[in-house]
Write an enzyme that holds these catalytic residues in place. Structure first.
Site, PDB file in Angstrom:
ATOM      1  CB  THR A 173      -2.550   2.779  -3.836  1.00 47.84           C
ATOM      2  OG1 THR A 173      -2.993   3.980  -3.206  1.00 47.84           O
ATOM      3  CG2 THR A 173      -2.571   2.982  -5.341  1.00 47.84           C
ATOM      4  N   GLY A 174      -5.486   2.747  -2.877  1.00 44.96           N
ATOM      5  CA  GLY A 174      -6.808   3.288  -3.180  1.00 44.96           C
ATOM      6  C   GLY A 174      -6.733   4.505  -4.070  1.00 44.96           C
ATOM      7  CG  ASN A 178      -7.916   0.419   1.587  1.00 44.16           C
ATOM      8  OD1 ASN A 178      -7.140   0.265   2.518  1.00 44.16           O
ATOM      9  ND2 ASN A 178      -7.834   1.456   0.767  1.00 44.16           N
ATOM     10  CG  ASP A 238      -2.326   1.967   6.472  1.00 41.46           C
ATOM     11  OD1 ASP A 238      -2.576   1.677   5.272  1.00 41.46           O
ATOM     12  OD2 ASP A 238      -2.568   3.090   6.960  1.00 41.46           O
ATOM     13  CG  ASP A 256      -1.703   1.193   1.461  1.00 41.48           C
ATOM     14  OD1 ASP A 256      -2.349   1.641   0.505  1.00 41.48           O
ATOM     15  OD2 ASP A 256      -1.671   1.742   2.589  1.00 41.48           O
ATOM     16  CG  LEU A 257       1.189   3.972  -2.866  1.00 48.77           C
ATOM     17  CD1 LEU A 257       0.732   4.897  -3.997  1.00 48.77           C
ATOM     18  CD2 LEU A 257       2.703   3.801  -2.911  1.00 48.77           C
ATOM     19  CG  ASP A 258      -1.870   7.560   0.899  1.00 49.83           C
ATOM     20  OD1 ASP A 258      -1.343   8.677   0.981  1.00 49.83           O
ATOM     21  OD2 ASP A 258      -2.382   7.122  -0.157  1.00 49.83           O
ATOM     22  CE  LYS A 309      -5.296  -1.053  -1.481  1.00 49.21           C
ATOM     23  NZ  LYS A 309      -4.439  -0.399  -0.461  1.00 49.21           N
TER      24      LYS A 309
END
Length: 269
Positions: free
Chosen positions: A46-47, A221, A218, A12-14, A195
């Site tokens: 990512t979202g 999602n 984290d 994931d990114l954020d 995902k």
């Protein structure tokens, strides 16, 4: 399960790969480069919108698949679209109708080439410091219903949004995937889209088993990809709801300390 059998790393990114200033840190860039040199695939999940995620991926200068809009889009390392799934038109229309008179929420739609928002955001620049990716304002009464990869609802009050989550799940369960990606942001994708499902598509493409994948996340999602991967790692600042759902998954350090890169260095490189 042996770390030596890892074929791919997905992140994931954020709140996971990105530092507090919403960039990929130098230590992480170096780590991803070494990972690539050792022929281990890297996948961003990512979202965020594809156009935004692509810029972030390119800033790392490492070839990577892009799973975006929580699995509604998959692009390969050459930016070719290999999968797409839109939210059902009736679901978009009905959620929009449900929320059109609620002035306290901000409705967001991710279409193929744009991020549409029903209200201005005061701090959006800090989340897109380099790409400049931003929203276009639209009227909820004139919201498009076709070609919507993801719909999200933002509200500053977590309790308010939690009640709204229950209402939307009650009305659309089975017709959409619904996540609280943060306490103040509720996301909706097509039924079956996640995902994890997107990761399965990539794994099948390479004749991999997901037990040989390592995933970092984290938020809710990220749930499916963390469940489905052989190693599903949760960030220290991860949502309590996620940690409760996955009590046996290892919790690592913080994104601000580039804990994903640290974990990869320690166990894979």
């Amino acid at each position: 399960m042996s770390y030596k059998k890892i074929k791919a790393v997905v992140s994931d990114l954020d709140g996971t790969l990105l530092t507090a200033d919403n960039r990929i840190g130098a230590y992480t860039r170096k780590t991803l480069k070494t990972l690539h040199e050792q022929d281990i695939h890297f996948i961003v999940a990512t979202g965020r919108h594809y156009l935004d995620a692509k810029y972030i991926r390119d800033s790392a200068a490492v070839p990577a698949y892009l799973i975006t809009s929580n699995g509604a889009r998959i692009h390969d390392k050459n930016d070719q679209l290999i999968y797409r799934k839109d939210v059902d038109v009736d679901v978009v229309k009905n959620i929009t109708a449900m929320l059109k008179d609620d002035s306290s929420i901000t409705l967001n739609l991710f279409t193929e080439n744009a991020w549409l928002a029903s209200k201005d955001y005061a701090d959006t620049d800090k989340y897109h410091p380099d790409s400049g990716f931003t929203y276009q304002l639209f009227e909820k009464a004139a919201a498009p219903a076709e070609n919507v990869a993801k719909l999200s609802v933002s509200h500053p009050c977590g309790d308010y949004l939690a009640k709204l989550e229950k209402s939307i799940i009650s009305s659309f369960s089975g017709r959409a995937n619904i996540y609280l990606s943060t306490p103040t942001n509720l996301e909706v994708t097509a039924a079956g889209t996640s995902k994890g499902q997107a990761l399965q598509i990539i794994a099948q493409r390479h004749k991999h088993k997901l037990e040989n994948y390592m995933a970092f996340g984290d938020a809710m999602n990220d749930l499916e990809m963390l469940e489905m991967s052989g190693f599903g790692l949760i960030m220290a600042e991860g949502q309590k709801r996620l940690i409760k759902r996955l009590p046996d998954n290892e919790v690592i350090g913080c994104s601000a300390d580039q804990a994903v890169a640290e974990y990869i260095q320690k166990h894979l490189l």
